[in-house]
Design a protein around this motif. Structure first.
Motif, PDB file in Angstrom:
ATOM      1  N   ALA A  36      46.002 -50.022   4.859  1.00  0.00           N
ATOM      2  CA  ALA A  36      45.591 -48.642   4.572  1.00  0.00           C
ATOM      3  C   ALA A  36      44.068 -48.530   4.563  1.00  0.00           C
ATOM      4  N   THR A  37      43.395 -49.552   4.078  1.00  0.00           N
ATOM      5  CA  THR A  37      41.933 -49.536   4.075  1.00  0.00           C
ATOM      6  C   THR A  37      41.375 -49.507   5.488  1.00  0.00           C
ATOM      7  N   THR A  46      39.631 -41.685   3.213  1.00  0.00           N
ATOM      8  CA  THR A  46      39.721 -42.668   2.141  1.00  0.00           C
ATOM      9  C   THR A  46      40.980 -43.512   2.296  1.00  0.00           C
ATOM     10  N   ARG A  47      40.977 -44.680   1.638  1.00  0.00           N
ATOM     11  CA  ARG A  47      42.163 -45.537   1.650  1.00  0.00           C
ATOM     12  C   ARG A  47      43.358 -44.796   1.081  1.00  0.00           C
ATOM     13  N   THR A  48      43.145 -44.032   0.010  1.00  0.00           N
ATOM     14  CA  THR A  48      44.246 -43.310  -0.640  1.00  0.00           C
ATOM     15  C   THR A  48      44.862 -42.283   0.306  1.00  0.00           C
ATOM     16  N   ALA A  49      44.019 -41.534   1.008  1.00  0.00           N
ATOM     17  CA  ALA A  49      44.524 -40.528   1.943  1.00  0.00           C
ATOM     18  C   ALA A  49      45.274 -41.196   3.093  1.00  0.00           C
ATOM     19  N   ARG A  51      46.754 -44.054   3.089  1.00  0.00           N
ATOM     20  CA  ARG A  51      48.006 -44.608   2.567  1.00  0.00           C
ATOM     21  C   ARG A  51      49.071 -43.531   2.456  1.00  0.00           C
ATOM     22  N   ARG A  52      48.706 -42.317   2.039  1.00  0.00           N
ATOM     23  CA  ARG A  52      49.680 -41.229   1.912  1.00  0.00           C
ATOM     24  C   ARG A  52      50.244 -40.842   3.280  1.00  0.00           C
ATOM     25  N   LYS A  55      52.531 -43.715   4.398  1.00  0.00           N
ATOM     26  CA  LYS A  55      53.785 -43.700   3.654  1.00  0.00           C
ATOM     27  C   LYS A  55      54.715 -42.605   4.167  1.00  0.00           C
TER      28      LYS A  55
END
Length: 257
Positions: A36-37, A46-49, A51-52, A55
């Protein structure tokens, strides 16, 4: 902007869809598996975005994961197959490609431009040819294929200038045209004669011959081409053998486009 695109009203723009497609396009031969990073770095998020989005694609079956790395799943092929099955152009041209192969015993292709690449969206071939040549969906740098160069040659001058400005010319062999000045002169020559020939530009000992696929308004929609080994025959003989067949197919298709 390609001819198939038009200006988009900001109110109609769906940012999430654009970002999701960028995620899919970020996978390639050099990056078949990404964290994801790494995906966030490639897509500018971002990594969080990232990753979403990943997923969500996993949930939909388009992406696989082991919990850390992500990769594309076979389901992604549905997207490309949907185009090939629904688009009018490849279905219309396919019988003509088969006739070209029957008349020349060479593999025939339909190519279209997409950014800096030529994509082959249809092909023919004898049964003994089916494991060779470009497969449907293959992307090749435009400037090293006969099909790509004839499509560029028949594009309007503003498009050619923009293309030259925004794309680097990578050398694949010692014969590759890597000078933009030389390439533009070559394109002008192809435009004057109405066909193109590419020898050893992408791979040694291979030749491509192509003609533009024009509609009734003289707009270039694609190119019909043949690729063959060079060591079989001289260029002049190859042109005399296959060029009239290619030109006849393009001429017959024009009233239908």
């Amino acid at each position: 902007m390609s001819s198939s695109q038009e200006a988009l009203d900001p109110r109609d723009w769906i940012a999430g869809l654009e970002k999701g497609l960028h995620i899919i396009e970020a996978f390639d031969a050099a990056h078949p598996r990404l964290t994801a990073t790494e995906m966030g770095e490639r897509c500018g998020m971002t990594r969080t975005a990232a990753r979403r989005y990943l997923k969500t694609l996993v949930h939909l079956g388009y992406v696989g994961t082991d919990g850390k790395l992500y990769w594309l799943m076979p389901r992604i092929l549905r997207l490309g197959h949907a185009y090939l099955e629904s688009a009018r152009l490849p279905r219309l041209v396919q019988p003509f490609l088969q006739r070209i192969t029957a008349g020349t015993e060479e593999i025939a292709y339909l190519g279209v431009l997409d950014g800096g690449d030529t994509i082959f969206i249809a092909r023919s071939g004898l049964q003994r040819h089916m494991a060779s040549g470009y497969m449907t969906g293959t992307r090749v740098p435009t400037q090293v294929t006969a099909a790509g160069m004839i499509m560029l040659a028949y594009s309007d001058e503003a498009f050619i200038d923009e293309w030259m400005t925004t794309h680097d010319l990578r050398a694949f062999t010692s014969f590759t045209l890597s000078s933009k000045t030389d390439l533009k002169e070559t394109l002008l020559g192809f435009k004057r004669q109405g066909w193109s020939v590419s020898e050893q530009q992408l791979e040694l000992n291979f030749r491509g011959i192509a003609v533009p696929l024009l509609d009734r308004h003289s707009k270039v929609l694609g190119a019909i081409s043949i690729t063959m080994p060079i060591n079989r025959e001289e260029t002049d003989h190859a042109l005399k053998r296959v060029l009239p067949v290619l030109q006849e197919a393009a001429h017959s298709l024009r009233p239908l486009l």
